[in-house]
Design a protein around this motif. Structure first.
Motif, PDB file in Angstrom:
ATOM      1  N   UNK A  49       0.835  -1.209   0.000  1.00  0.00           N
ATOM      2  CA  UNK A  49       0.000   0.000   0.000  1.00  0.00           C
ATOM      3  C   UNK A  49       0.867   1.254   0.000  1.00  0.00           C
ATOM      4  N   UNK A  50       1.934   1.255   0.798  1.00  0.00           N
ATOM      5  CA  UNK A  50       2.852   2.406   0.843  1.00  0.00           C
ATOM      6  C   UNK A  50       3.494   2.663  -0.512  1.00  0.00           C
ATOM      7  N   UNK A  51       3.885   1.582  -1.196  1.00  0.00           N
ATOM      8  CA  UNK A  51       4.549   1.717  -2.488  1.00  0.00           C
ATOM      9  C   UNK A  51       3.567   1.891  -3.645  1.00  0.00           C
ATOM     10  N   UNK A  52       2.300   1.639  -3.379  1.00  0.00           N
ATOM     11  CA  UNK A  52       1.297   1.758  -4.433  1.00  0.00           C
ATOM     12  C   UNK A  52       1.394   0.623  -5.436  1.00  0.00           C
ATOM     13  N   UNK A  53       1.730  -0.555  -4.945  1.00  0.00           N
ATOM     14  CA  UNK A  53       1.872  -1.726  -5.807  1.00  0.00           C
ATOM     15  C   UNK A  53       0.975  -2.852  -5.310  1.00  0.00           C
ATOM     16  N   UNK A  54       1.009  -3.954  -6.029  1.00  0.00           N
ATOM     17  CA  UNK A  54       0.304  -5.142  -5.551  1.00  0.00           C
ATOM     18  C   UNK A  54       1.168  -5.813  -4.483  1.00  0.00           C
ATOM     19  N   UNK A  55       0.607  -6.760  -3.766  1.00  0.00           N
ATOM     20  CA  UNK A  55       1.328  -7.489  -2.721  1.00  0.00           C
ATOM     21  C   UNK A  55       2.461  -8.315  -3.330  1.00  0.00           C
ATOM     22  N   UNK A  56       2.313  -8.653  -4.578  1.00  0.00           N
ATOM     23  CA  UNK A  56       3.313  -9.478  -5.259  1.00  0.00           C
ATOM     24  C   UNK A  56       4.685  -8.803  -5.324  1.00  0.00           C
ATOM     25  N   UNK A  57       4.715  -7.490  -5.496  1.00  0.00           N
ATOM     26  CA  UNK A  57       5.986  -6.768  -5.630  1.00  0.00           C
ATOM     27  C   UNK A  57       6.842  -6.855  -4.357  1.00  0.00           C
ATOM     28  N   UNK A  58       6.326  -6.494  -3.171  1.00  0.00           N
ATOM     29  CA  UNK A  58       7.178  -6.634  -1.977  1.00  0.00           C
ATOM     30  C   UNK A  58       7.554  -8.091  -1.698  1.00  0.00           C
ATOM     31  N   UNK A  59       6.682  -9.022  -2.030  1.00  0.00           N
ATOM     32  CA  UNK A  59       7.041 -10.437  -1.852  1.00  0.00           C
ATOM     33  C   UNK A  59       8.204 -10.823  -2.751  1.00  0.00           C
ATOM     34  N   UNK A  60       8.233 -10.272  -3.964  1.00  0.00           N
ATOM     35  CA  UNK A  60       9.350 -10.543  -4.870  1.00  0.00           C
ATOM     36  C   UNK A  60      10.635  -9.921  -4.331  1.00  0.00           C
ATOM     37  N   UNK A  61      10.542  -8.703  -3.775  1.00  0.00           N
ATOM     38  CA  UNK A  61      11.722  -8.073  -3.174  1.00  0.00           C
ATOM     39  C   UNK A  61      12.279  -8.941  -2.050  1.00  0.00           C
ATOM     40  N   UNK A  62      11.402  -9.517  -1.266  1.00  0.00           N
ATOM     41  CA  UNK A  62      11.820 -10.391  -0.165  1.00  0.00           C
ATOM     42  C   UNK A  62      12.454 -11.658  -0.718  1.00  0.00           C
ATOM     43  N   UNK A  63      11.802 -12.282  -1.671  1.00  0.00           N
ATOM     44  CA  UNK A  63      12.302 -13.539  -2.248  1.00  0.00           C
ATOM     45  C   UNK A  63      13.684 -13.372  -2.865  1.00  0.00           C
ATOM     46  N   UNK A  64      13.894 -12.234  -3.531  1.00  0.00           N
ATOM     47  CA  UNK A  64      15.176 -11.955  -4.186  1.00  0.00           C
ATOM     48  C   UNK A  64      16.189 -11.334  -3.228  1.00  0.00           C
ATOM     49  N   UNK A  65      15.814 -11.184  -1.965  1.00  0.00           N
ATOM     50  CA  UNK A  65      16.679 -10.606  -0.922  1.00  0.00           C
ATOM     51  C   UNK A  65      17.157  -9.207  -1.295  1.00  0.00           C
ATOM     52  N   UNK A  66      16.270  -8.427  -1.901  1.00  0.00           N
ATOM     53  CA  UNK A  66      16.609  -7.059  -2.301  1.00  0.00           C
ATOM     54  C   UNK A  66      16.197  -6.041  -1.256  1.00  0.00           C
ATOM     55  N   UNK A  67      15.564  -6.521  -0.172  1.00  0.00           N
ATOM     56  CA  UNK A  67      15.113  -5.634   0.897  1.00  0.00           C
ATOM     57  C   UNK A  67      15.265  -6.378   2.222  1.00  0.00           C
ATOM     58  N   UNK A  68      15.530  -5.618   3.268  1.00  0.00           N
ATOM     59  CA  UNK A  68      15.679  -6.194   4.608  1.00  0.00           C
ATOM     60  C   UNK A  68      14.312  -6.623   5.112  1.00  0.00           C
ATOM     61  N   UNK A  69      14.254  -7.797   5.752  1.00  0.00           N
ATOM     62  CA  UNK A  69      13.001  -8.247   6.351  1.00  0.00           C
ATOM     63  C   UNK A  69      13.280  -9.046   7.610  1.00  0.00           C
ATOM     64  N   UNK A  70      12.248  -9.234   8.410  1.00  0.00           N
ATOM     65  CA  UNK A  70      12.349  -9.939   9.682  1.00  0.00           C
ATOM     66  C   UNK A  70      11.358 -11.086   9.663  1.00  0.00           C
ATOM     67  N   UNK A  71      11.818 -12.266  10.077  1.00  0.00           N
ATOM     68  CA  UNK A  71      10.922 -13.407  10.210  1.00  0.00           C
ATOM     69  C   UNK A  71      10.432 -13.456  11.658  1.00  0.00           C
ATOM     70  N   UNK A  72       9.121 -13.430  11.832  1.00  0.00           N
ATOM     71  CA  UNK A  72       8.504 -13.553  13.145  1.00  0.00           C
ATOM     72  C   UNK A  72       7.674 -14.830  13.081  1.00  0.00           C
TER      73      UNK A  72
END
Length: 67
Positions: A13-36
């Motif tokens: 929502x912040x980026x104005x994209x579909x949910x698929x885009x941030x998931x792809x960033x995570x999968x490709x390790x192009x963005x920092x994320x935290x596993x909870x």
């Protein structure tokens, strides 16, 4: 104070994209994320860094000057 952690849907929502885009960033390790547990959260600061590093500045053209 620790960074606010966002869900994938909130990032989309912040980026104005579909949910698929941030998931792809995570999968490709192009963005920092935290596993909870089995959930993935993205620090708000990571989104700001991503935006800043991918911001393209306009080219300033000077008319009347010969190259």
């Amino acid at each position: 104070m620790p960074a606010r952690l966002l869900t994938v849907a909130q990032v989309a929502e912040l980026l104005g994209t579909s949910v698929r885009f941030p998931r792809r960033l995570i999968e490709e390790r192009r963005i920092v994320f935290v596993k909870v547990g089995r959930h993935v959260r993205i620090p708000e600061s990571a989104i700001q860094e991503y935006i800043e590093s991918h911001t393209v500045q306009p080219i300033v053209r000077r008319f009347g000057k010969a190259a």
